[in-house]
Enzyme design. Sequence first.
Site, PDB file in Angstrom:
ATOM      1  N   SER A   1       0.808  -1.222   0.000  1.00  0.00           N
ATOM      2  CA  SER A   1       0.000   0.000   0.000  1.00  0.00           C
ATOM      3  C   SER A   1       0.839   1.269   0.000  1.00  0.00           C
ATOM      4  O   SER A   1       0.497   2.249  -0.672  1.00  0.00           O
ATOM      5  CB  SER A   1      -0.931   0.013   1.214  1.00  0.00           C
ATOM      6  OG  SER A   1      -1.732  -1.130   1.261  1.00  0.00           O
TER       7      SER A   1
ATOM      8  N   HIS B   1       0.352   5.020   4.047  1.00  0.00           N
ATOM      9  CA  HIS B   1      -0.297   5.551   2.849  1.00  0.00           C
ATOM     10  C   HIS B   1       0.044   7.029   2.664  1.00  0.00           C
ATOM     11  O   HIS B   1       0.378   7.471   1.560  1.00  0.00           O
ATOM     12  CB  HIS B   1      -1.813   5.401   2.957  1.00  0.00           C
ATOM     13  CG  HIS B   1      -2.285   3.994   3.099  1.00  0.00           C
ATOM     14  ND1 HIS B   1      -3.612   3.667   3.293  1.00  0.00           N
ATOM     15  CD2 HIS B   1      -1.626   2.810   3.086  1.00  0.00           C
ATOM     16  CE1 HIS B   1      -3.745   2.360   3.379  1.00  0.00           C
ATOM     17  NE2 HIS B   1      -2.540   1.820   3.270  1.00  0.00           N
TER      18      HIS B   1
END
Length: 219
Positions: free
Chosen positions: A129, A197
Site C-alpha cells: 500500500s 499511505h
Amino acid sequence: MFPIKDINRSRSFPLVNLLIILICSAVWLHQVSLDEEEMNLFIYHYGLVPVDILYRPYTLITHMFLHGSWLHIIGNMWFLWVFGDNVEDRLGRLRYLVFYLLSGLGAALLQTIVSFLFGGADVPMVGASGAISGVLGAYLWLFPHARILALVPIFIFLTFVEVPAVLFIGLWILIQVFNGILTLPFAHGGGVAWFAHIGGFGVGYLLVRFFYRKGWYYL
C-alpha cells in the site's frame, strides 16, 4: 469510490508494473499455503517490525511484497494495475522500479516513526500500500486531468461515474489523512497503516518530478 479503470492509454507495455503484481501474487500464494504458525513466523521474519528494524533492515523492502488477506492483496494489486502502467510509461522501467521502492521506503519510515511515538512498534507491517500510494501521488502530478471510471455509492446504489484524477486521488488522500488522525490514539493495536499511505503518497508526489523529464523516453 473504487477505480475500475483510467481513461488514459499507456504508450508502452508495463513490464515492471506487471512483474511487481506477479511477485506479490506469488508471495501471497506461498503465504496461504502455510499453516497458521508458519504464516505468523513468515510475517514476523519478512514483515516490517519497527522495533526490529536495525536487526532486520531487509524488511524495509520485503514487507512490500507480503499481504494480510485476500481483500488486501486484491485491492492493492488492482490499484497498481489501474494507475501503475501510466506512471511506468512516463518514468521508464528502471526509474519506475527505483521510484516504487523509494516510495515504499518513505511510507515505511513514516509509519515506523508514528509507531514509536504512539505505540505499535512491535506490530509487523505488511503490504504494498505504501509504495502504491507513491504511484498515486505520481499519477496525480503527471495526469491530474485524466479521467477515472469509478464505482461510486450514491444513496443505496452503486453507479459508474467518470471523475478527474485530481478529484479521485484528492478524495483518496483526504480519507487517509482523516482516518490516520482519527485512529492515531489506537495505533498500538495494529490495523490499517494509514500513515504509510500518507508517507508513500507524499514521497511519490514530491519525488516524481525528479524522475520524470518531459520529452525523454526510457527503457
